[in-house]
Structure formats: structure tokens, C-alpha cells
Design an enzyme around this catalytic site. Structure first.
Site, PDB file in Angstrom:
ATOM      1  N   HIS A   1      19.777   6.936  43.933  1.00 23.80           N
ATOM      2  CA  HIS A   1      18.650   7.548  44.647  1.00 23.80           C
ATOM      3  C   HIS A   1      18.083   6.580  45.691  1.00 23.80           C
ATOM      4  O   HIS A   1      17.871   6.947  46.854  1.00 23.80           O
ATOM      5  CB  HIS A   1      17.569   7.946  43.630  1.00 23.80           C
ATOM      6  CG  HIS A   1      16.318   8.482  44.246  1.00 23.80           C
ATOM      7  ND1 HIS A   1      16.099   9.829  44.430  1.00 23.80           N
ATOM      8  CD2 HIS A   1      15.220   7.849  44.718  1.00 23.80           C
ATOM      9  CE1 HIS A   1      14.911   9.993  44.998  1.00 23.80           C
ATOM     10  NE2 HIS A   1      14.354   8.815  45.189  1.00 23.80           N
ATOM     11  N   GLU A   2      17.875   5.343  45.282  1.00 27.90           N
ATOM     12  CA  GLU A   2      17.298   4.360  46.211  1.00 27.90           C
ATOM     13  C   GLU A   2      18.242   4.071  47.375  1.00 27.90           C
ATOM     14  O   GLU A   2      17.815   4.001  48.530  1.00 27.90           O
ATOM     15  CB  GLU A   2      16.947   3.061  45.474  1.00 27.90           C
ATOM     16  CG  GLU A   2      15.985   3.215  44.295  1.00 27.90           C
ATOM     17  CD  GLU A   2      14.674   3.886  44.654  1.00 27.90           C
ATOM     18  OE1 GLU A   2      14.341   3.951  45.844  1.00 27.90           O
ATOM     19  OE2 GLU A   2      13.984   4.369  43.728  1.00 27.90           O
TER      20      GLU A   2
ATOM     21  N   HIS B   1      18.174   6.727  49.997  1.00 35.20           N
ATOM     22  CA  HIS B   1      17.109   6.620  51.003  1.00 35.20           C
ATOM     23  C   HIS B   1      17.576   5.751  52.178  1.00 35.20           C
ATOM     24  O   HIS B   1      17.168   5.963  53.314  1.00 35.20           O
ATOM     25  CB  HIS B   1      15.854   5.978  50.395  1.00 35.20           C
ATOM     26  CG  HIS B   1      14.976   6.946  49.645  1.00 35.20           C
ATOM     27  ND1 HIS B   1      14.591   8.167  50.147  1.00 35.20           N
ATOM     28  CD2 HIS B   1      14.390   6.851  48.420  1.00 35.20           C
ATOM     29  CE1 HIS B   1      13.814   8.790  49.276  1.00 35.20           C
ATOM     30  NE2 HIS B   1      13.678   8.017  48.210  1.00 35.20           N
TER      31      HIS B   1
ATOM     32  N   GLU C   1      13.327  13.196  49.332  1.00 30.92           N
ATOM     33  CA  GLU C   1      13.596  12.990  47.905  1.00 30.92           C
ATOM     34  C   GLU C   1      14.848  13.734  47.468  1.00 30.92           C
ATOM     35  O   GLU C   1      15.695  13.185  46.754  1.00 30.92           O
ATOM     36  CB  GLU C   1      12.389  13.460  47.074  1.00 30.92           C
ATOM     37  CG  GLU C   1      11.217  12.505  47.132  1.00 30.92           C
ATOM     38  CD  GLU C   1      11.642  11.106  46.780  1.00 30.92           C
ATOM     39  OE1 GLU C   1      12.129  10.897  45.654  1.00 30.92           O
ATOM     40  OE2 GLU C   1      11.534  10.215  47.628  1.00 30.92           O
TER      41      GLU C   1
HETATM   42 ZN   LIG Z   1      12.623   8.420  46.460  1.00 29.01          ZN
END
Ligand SMILES: [Zn+2]
Length: 266
Positions: free
Chosen positions: A139-140, A143, A202
Site C-alpha cells: 500500500h505504501e 502511493h 487510497e
Molecule cells: Zn494510504
């Protein structure tokens, strides 16, 4: 000058205002709309990744100076191993990365531009295995490939919001407890403009993360189990940024399931 965002009404701003905004951030516009293959859409990018990384660098240095860093060997080894595997899968192994465990009980993690990844010790308690660690790491890193920090910054500049480099660096991270960190950095008033990532960012980070963990050899189906685990253990009033009110847990899990189906591993 009219700038059209994909998910918003056109924002009309004067050239003067744009220049003022750019001056406030001490940056130079390097590009306009650019296609980001990783997320399959165009983005307004007024700063390069290098520029925004430079802006975040001092925040990272201060964070490390003022938040206790965990020397736990096992946690550090796990974080670095999973981090390097995910980064390699994402094709970002040629840029510098730093994976740091902070000695703090909050169940949170974040990434700052320039590949600075911070995991708070508390989040390891919510992870039953490295598949779960890879879920958050994916997830990170998502980004970063999504260029979300540069996009947010560019949108704010275009909208005439004056931001400082330090504030930008913070808002670009997954730091839900931004008030605490803003306090550490003495930002005070500027904290008012710190916002969590948009719902779109997100979900993009989730989708990319699931792909990365799958391709890196982790069991991507466990991403759903991890979010379940986080939901059930959620206590208090400050859930981590990456499971904050938008998108909702249900929306996020549905999107992850769809991606698993697309990957043929649902
Ligand atoms: Zn996030």
C-alpha cells in the site's frame, strides 16, 4: 488558465496565482498533465518526484531525530526484507529506500516522498505474518508509484493553497496522527491543511499493493484478512490513516476482492 481534474469540476485560476503558489513552494513547474501507467490515468504534476523528495527530506530527518527508532533486530529485518521485495517488484529498486521501525505503540505506517518508509512498532502487533506486513508495505509503495504526493501538492498549488515544504511532506505521508508530528516539527497552524489522502488515492494504493505483494510471492488473499483483523481490533478514536473513514472498510475490501479476482486468485 483552466485545469481539469478527472474527478472534479474544472478549477479556473489566474496565471498570477499559479506563479504565486509555485513561488510559495519554492519550486519550478516542470510538467503539466502526464500519463501515469501504474494507475492508468493522467495526472497534473507541477513538481518532479526529485523535487518533492527534496521537500520531504528534512521532515524525515526531524522525525528520526525526535521519534525513538526501534533497534529490534527481528522487526527491522522483516521490514527490510519485505520492503526490498515489494520495491523490486514495483520496479523501484534503483532509487534509494529507507525502512525504519519507530518505537511507538500506534498501529500505523506511512511513506514520505523519496522512499522513506516508517512503520510504528504497534502495527506489528496487528500482523500475524509477513503477508500482512506485505499488505501494508504494498500500500505504501503504491502511493509512491501512484505519485500521489506530487499530485496532491500540484493540485493544492493549482488551487492557490499556500503550503510550506514541511507541511507538504507530512500530508504526503500516511500519517493519521499528523497533529502529533506537526507538533514535533513545530508546524502549528499549518497542521490545518494536513489532510488524509483522497479516497481515490487510497484505493489506488490498495490495488497496486495487492498486485505487488502477489508478484513478490506473498499471498495477496491475506490482504483481506489483514484488513479484517485491523477492523476487529480497532479501538479508540484514531484509526490509522490507511483505514480511515474514506474509503470505508467495506469499500476497500470489496475493491481488494475485485483485484484478487482480476488476478485470478480470489
Ligand atoms: Zn494510504
Amino acid at each position: 488558465m483552466t485545469i481539469k481534474f478527472l474527478d472534479q469540476d474544472p478549477i479556473v485560476i489566474s496565471r498570477r496565482k499559479l506563479v504565486q503558489g509555485l513561488a510559495a513552494g519554492s519550486i519550478v513547474a516542470v510538467a503539466g498533465c502526464a500519463r501515469n501507467q501504474a494507475i492508468g490515468r493522467d495526472q497534473l504534476l507541477l513538481v518532479s518526484e526529485g523535487q518533492i523528495a527534496q521537500m520531504a527530506a528534512s521532515s524525515w530527518t526531524q522525525l528520526k531525530r525526535q521519534t525513538k527508532i526501534s533497534k529490534d533486530r527481528t522487526l527491522n529485518r522483516r521490514l527490510n526484507t519485505v520492503g526490498n521485495r515489494i520495491v523490486q517488484t514495483a520496479g523501484l529498486q534503483n532509487q534509494p529506500w529507507e525502512f525504519t521501525v519507530f518505537d511507538d505503540d500506534q498501529a500505523n505506517a506511512f511513506v514520505l516522498p523519496g522512499g522513506k518508509v516508517g512503520f510504528y512498532k504497534g502495527i506489528f502487533k496487528r500482523m500475524k505474518n509477513d503477508h500482512h506486513l506485505a499488505t501494508v508495505m504494498g500500500h505504501e509503495v503504491g502511493h509512491v508509484t501512484g505519485k500521489h504526493a506530487a499530485e496532491r501538492y500540484s493540485q493544492q498549488v493549482a488551487a492557490g493553497v499556500v503550503t510550506t515544504a514541511a507541511a507538504v511532506a507530512l500530508e504526503a505521508g500516511d500519517v493519521r496522527g499528523g497533529a502529533q508530528i506537526a507538533g514535533i516539527l513545530g508546524l502549528g497552524v499549518q497542521f490545518g491543511i494536513l489532510l488524509p489522502y483522497s479516497r481515490r488515492h487510497e484505493l489506488e494504493a490498495d490495488r497496486l499493493g495487492v498486485n505487488y505483494m502477489h508478484r513478490a510471492g506473498y499471498d495477496a488473499r491475506q490482504a483481506v484478512a489483514f484488513w479484517d483483523n485491523m477492523s476487529s481490533q480497532r479501538t479508540g478514536s484514531s484509526p490509522p490513516e490507511f483505514m480511515s473513514t474514506h474509503p470505508s472498510d467495506a469499500t476497500r475490501k470489496n475493491a481488494i476482492r475485485q483485484e484478487l479476482q482480476r488476478l485470478g486468485i480470489a
